[in-house]
Scaffold this motif. Sequence first.
Motif, PDB file in Angstrom:
ATOM      1  N   ALA A   1     -55.105 -14.390  15.417  1.00  0.00           N
ATOM      2  CA  ALA A   1     -55.916 -14.131  14.214  1.00  0.00           C
ATOM      3  C   ALA A   1     -57.337 -14.666  14.398  1.00  0.00           C
ATOM      4  N   ILE A   2     -57.460 -15.842  14.998  1.00  0.00           N
ATOM      5  CA  ILE A   2     -58.783 -16.417  15.260  1.00  0.00           C
ATOM      6  C   ILE A   2     -59.544 -15.523  16.240  1.00  0.00           C
ATOM      7  N   HIS A   3     -58.870 -15.058  17.278  1.00  0.00           N
ATOM      8  CA  HIS A   3     -59.503 -14.171  18.250  1.00  0.00           C
ATOM      9  C   HIS A   3     -60.002 -12.894  17.569  1.00  0.00           C
ATOM     10  N   PHE A   4     -59.165 -12.316  16.721  1.00  0.00           N
ATOM     11  CA  PHE A   4     -59.545 -11.121  15.958  1.00  0.00           C
ATOM     12  C   PHE A   4     -60.780 -11.414  15.107  1.00  0.00           C
ATOM     13  N   ALA A   5     -60.744 -12.530  14.380  1.00  0.00           N
ATOM     14  CA  ALA A   5     -61.852 -12.895  13.496  1.00  0.00           C
ATOM     15  C   ALA A   5     -63.156 -13.076  14.275  1.00  0.00           C
ATOM     16  N   LEU A   6     -63.070 -13.719  15.426  1.00  0.00           N
ATOM     17  CA  LEU A   6     -64.267 -13.920  16.237  1.00  0.00           C
ATOM     18  C   LEU A   6     -64.799 -12.599  16.781  1.00  0.00           C
ATOM     19  N   GLU A   7     -63.900 -11.742  17.230  1.00  0.00           N
ATOM     20  CA  GLU A   7     -64.321 -10.434  17.756  1.00  0.00           C
ATOM     21  C   GLU A   7     -64.953  -9.566  16.671  1.00  0.00           C
ATOM     22  N   LYS A   8     -64.430  -9.683  15.449  1.00  0.00           N
ATOM     23  CA  LYS A   8     -64.928  -8.883  14.325  1.00  0.00           C
ATOM     24  C   LYS A   8     -66.052  -9.588  13.561  1.00  0.00           C
ATOM     25  N   LYS A   9     -66.475 -10.744  14.069  1.00  0.00           N
ATOM     26  CA  LYS A   9     -67.565 -11.504  13.463  1.00  0.00           C
ATOM     27  C   LYS A   9     -67.334 -11.740  11.962  1.00  0.00           C
ATOM     28  N   ALA A  10     -66.153 -12.200  11.655  1.00  0.00           N
ATOM     29  CA  ALA A  10     -65.781 -12.459  10.263  1.00  0.00           C
ATOM     30  C   ALA A  10     -66.704 -13.502   9.634  1.00  0.00           C
ATOM     31  N   LYS A  11     -67.090 -13.263   8.389  1.00  0.00           N
ATOM     32  CA  LYS A  11     -67.906 -14.231   7.661  1.00  0.00           C
ATOM     33  C   LYS A  11     -67.086 -15.474   7.331  1.00  0.00           C
ATOM     34  N   TYR A  12     -65.811 -15.250   6.983  1.00  0.00           N
ATOM     35  CA  TYR A  12     -64.930 -16.345   6.584  1.00  0.00           C
ATOM     36  C   TYR A  12     -63.584 -16.194   7.300  1.00  0.00           C
ATOM     37  N   ILE A  13     -63.043 -17.334   7.704  1.00  0.00           N
ATOM     38  CA  ILE A  13     -61.731 -17.353   8.361  1.00  0.00           C
ATOM     39  C   ILE A  13     -60.884 -18.397   7.649  1.00  0.00           C
ATOM     40  N   VAL A  14     -59.714 -17.977   7.169  1.00  0.00           N
ATOM     41  CA  VAL A  14     -58.783 -18.896   6.516  1.00  0.00           C
ATOM     42  C   VAL A  14     -57.435 -18.739   7.207  1.00  0.00           C
ATOM     43  N   VAL A  15     -57.030 -19.770   7.928  1.00  0.00           N
ATOM     44  CA  VAL A  15     -55.744 -19.703   8.621  1.00  0.00           C
ATOM     45  C   VAL A  15     -54.878 -20.894   8.221  1.00  0.00           C
ATOM     46  N   VAL A  16     -53.596 -20.618   8.036  1.00  0.00           N
ATOM     47  CA  VAL A  16     -52.604 -21.650   7.735  1.00  0.00           C
ATOM     48  C   VAL A  16     -51.515 -21.511   8.794  1.00  0.00           C
ATOM     49  N   PRO A  17     -51.631 -22.291   9.866  1.00  0.00           N
ATOM     50  CA  PRO A  17     -50.670 -22.146  10.958  1.00  0.00           C
ATOM     51  C   PRO A  17     -49.328 -22.794  10.643  1.00  0.00           C
ATOM     52  N   CYS A  18     -48.337 -22.388  11.388  1.00  0.00           N
ATOM     53  CA  CYS A  18     -47.040 -23.065  11.354  1.00  0.00           C
ATOM     54  C   CYS A  18     -46.404 -22.910  12.734  1.00  0.00           C
ATOM     55  N   CYS A  19     -45.313 -23.578  12.966  1.00  0.00           N
ATOM     56  CA  CYS A  19     -44.581 -23.464  14.232  1.00  0.00           C
ATOM     57  C   CYS A  19     -45.499 -23.600  15.437  1.00  0.00           C
ATOM     58  N   GLN A  20     -46.329 -24.615  15.447  1.00  0.00           N
ATOM     59  CA  GLN A  20     -47.273 -24.806  16.537  1.00  0.00           C
ATOM     60  C   GLN A  20     -46.565 -25.479  17.710  1.00  0.00           C
ATOM     61  N   ALA A  21     -45.772 -24.726  18.429  1.00  0.00           N
ATOM     62  CA  ALA A  21     -44.895 -25.297  19.449  1.00  0.00           C
ATOM     63  C   ALA A  21     -45.414 -25.151  20.870  1.00  0.00           C
ATOM     64  N   GLU A  22     -46.476 -24.413  21.073  1.00  0.00           N
ATOM     65  CA  GLU A  22     -46.963 -24.131  22.430  1.00  0.00           C
ATOM     66  C   GLU A  22     -47.352 -25.417  23.168  1.00  0.00           C
ATOM     67  N   VAL A  23     -48.212 -26.239  22.574  1.00  0.00           N
ATOM     68  CA  VAL A  23     -48.637 -27.484  23.221  1.00  0.00           C
ATOM     69  C   VAL A  23     -47.473 -28.459  23.298  1.00  0.00           C
ATOM     70  N   ALA A  24     -46.645 -28.508  22.262  1.00  0.00           N
ATOM     71  CA  ALA A  24     -45.481 -29.407  22.280  1.00  0.00           C
ATOM     72  C   ALA A  24     -44.549 -29.077  23.442  1.00  0.00           C
ATOM     73  N   SER A  25     -44.391 -27.794  23.757  1.00  0.00           N
ATOM     74  CA  SER A  25     -43.511 -27.429  24.878  1.00  0.00           C
ATOM     75  C   SER A  25     -44.095 -27.905  26.201  1.00  0.00           C
ATOM     76  N   VAL A  26     -45.408 -27.880  26.339  1.00  0.00           N
ATOM     77  CA  VAL A  26     -46.052 -28.397  27.554  1.00  0.00           C
ATOM     78  C   VAL A  26     -45.861 -29.908  27.633  1.00  0.00           C
ATOM     79  N   LEU A  27     -46.014 -30.584  26.504  1.00  0.00           N
ATOM     80  CA  LEU A  27     -45.793 -32.032  26.482  1.00  0.00           C
ATOM     81  C   LEU A  27     -44.353 -32.366  26.869  1.00  0.00           C
TER      82      LEU A  27
END
Length: 110
Positions: free
Chosen positions: A37-63
């Motif tokens: 979603a952040i990548h999409f927002a940056l590519e589309k030059k969004a004026k406002y970005i509101v994200v509420v993440p969950c299940c942020q397991a990617e970095v935890a799996s590396v740890l």
Amino acid sequence: MSFLNLSVADSITSDKLPATIDVVTALHACNTATDDAIHFALEKKAKYIVVVPCCQAEVASVLRKNKAKALADPLAEIWRHPLHTREFGSQITNVLRCLQLEAHGYQEGG
């Protein structure tokens, strides 16, 4: 309001969407979906970005994968327990996302 059945990657290049978007939101975007979603927002030059993440397991799996060798480092104690690994991973993930957005000129609202 209209809805399109597109992946995030396809929505970036789709001619069904305008070149720029005013607001991008992502509610409970699990794991790397928030990053999409952040990548999409940056590519589309969004004026406002509101994200509420969950299940942020990617970095935890590396740890988790590197836990055995990292435990020799006293700082690894802050993520030794499974719950702490997940929470520490979430904090790192959020910091990296904020830094990415700030690097593109976005500021925290409030």
